[in-house]
Design a protein around this motif. Structure first.
Motif, short mmCIF file in Angstrom:
data_model
loop_
_atom_site.label_atom_id
_atom_site.label_comp_id
_atom_site.label_asym_id
_atom_site.label_seq_id
_atom_site.Cartn_x
_atom_site.Cartn_y
_atom_site.Cartn_z
N VAL A 2 0.82 -1.21 0.00
CA VAL A 2 0.00 0.00 0.00
C VAL A 2 0.86 1.27 0.00
O VAL A 2 0.59 2.18 -0.78
CB VAL A 2 -1.02 -0.02 1.16
N GLU A 48 -5.55 8.27 -0.86
CA GLU A 48 -5.42 7.83 0.54
C GLU A 48 -6.70 7.14 1.02
O GLU A 48 -6.64 6.11 1.69
CB GLU A 48 -5.10 9.03 1.46
N LEU A 51 -7.10 3.70 -0.75
CA LEU A 51 -6.17 2.71 -0.23
C LEU A 51 -6.47 2.34 1.22
O LEU A 51 -6.18 1.22 1.65
CB LEU A 51 -4.73 3.19 -0.40
N ALA A 52 -7.09 3.24 1.97
CA ALA A 52 -7.53 2.89 3.33
C ALA A 52 -8.59 1.80 3.25
O ALA A 52 -8.60 0.88 4.08
CB ALA A 52 -8.06 4.13 4.05
N GLN A 55 -6.83 -1.44 2.35
CA GLN A 55 -5.99 -1.94 3.43
C GLN A 55 -6.75 -2.89 4.36
O GLN A 55 -6.16 -3.74 5.01
CB GLN A 55 -5.41 -0.77 4.22
N GLU A 56 -8.08 -2.75 4.39
CA GLU A 56 -8.88 -3.67 5.19
C GLU A 56 -8.80 -5.10 4.67
O GLU A 56 -9.14 -6.04 5.37
CB GLU A 56 -10.34 -3.22 5.20
N LEU A 58 -5.89 -6.44 3.21
CA LEU A 58 -4.50 -6.77 2.95
C LEU A 58 -4.24 -8.25 3.21
O LEU A 58 -4.50 -8.76 4.30
CB LEU A 58 -3.57 -5.95 3.84
N TYR A 64 -5.03 -5.83 -6.02
CA TYR A 64 -5.79 -4.60 -5.84
C TYR A 64 -5.76 -3.83 -7.15
O TYR A 64 -4.69 -3.60 -7.72
CB TYR A 64 -5.19 -3.78 -4.70
#
Length: 182
Positions: A2, A48, A51-52, A55-56, A58, A64
């Motif tokens: 990320v 941002e 990607l947040a 990130q959940e 990952l 992605y």
């Protein structure tokens, strides 16, 4: 993954008309499996935030996919009128591969792949060559080269490949076309 992807996106020259991320998808295990997560951003969102959300999810067997836009010169033909050129938003996909996604596809594609779409905006081989066409092709190629150089300078990448689905070597096609415009 990320932080590297965010670093890349921060270098990207987003479309002035439609800045930000328009689509995010998380694929699990392989391209043949159903999507794990998908989000469309009608009014775009900043990298941002997108990607947040990613990130959940990952995990090393996920990939992605983000879709963004940048402005490239494209020919516009309206009826019998002379052809004009306009800066229009064109889709670009950023794909990030986890180490175990699709039998370690990253080994062939790299950890992050940027898909600029068709090579036509950088070549326009079918368009009659004029000084205006020359200027527009140069501007599009310049944007591509500037982005790749900026990424190389600022993102700590270890390699890059310029590849196209069309027949032949894209780098050689660009060189040949640009020699015609010199």
């Amino acid at each position: 993954m990320v932080p590297r992807l965010l670093s890349l996106l921060k270098q990207f020259p987003f479309s002035a008309q439609k800045s930000g991320v328009g689509y995010l998808a998380v694929h699990s295990v392989s391209w043949n499996e159903p999507l794990l997560f998908e989000q469309t951003f009608d009014y775009r969102t900043d990298p941002e935030r997108a990607l947040a959300l990613a990130q959940e999810f990952l995990h090393e067997d996920n990939a992605y996919e983000l879709e963004v836009l940048w402005d490239l010169w494209t020919p516009v033909q309206e009826g019998d009128l002379d052809q004009t050129w306009e800066l229009t938003p064109q889709k670009v996909k950023f794909i990030t591969y986890g180490a175990k996604f699709d039998d370690a596809a990253y080994q062939q594609n790299g950890h992050i792949q940027v898909d600029f779409g068709l090579d036509a905006p950088f070549l326009y081989e079918e368009v009659e060559f004029t000084p205006q066409v020359e200027q527009r092709i140069k501007a599009n190629v310049h944007k591509l080269v500037n982005f790749t150089n900026t990424v190389e300078r600022n993102c700590g990448i270890t390699g890059r490949v310029l590849w196209s689905e069309s027949e032949g070597n894209l780098a050689q096609k660009l060189i040949n076309r640009l020699q015609k415009v010199q």
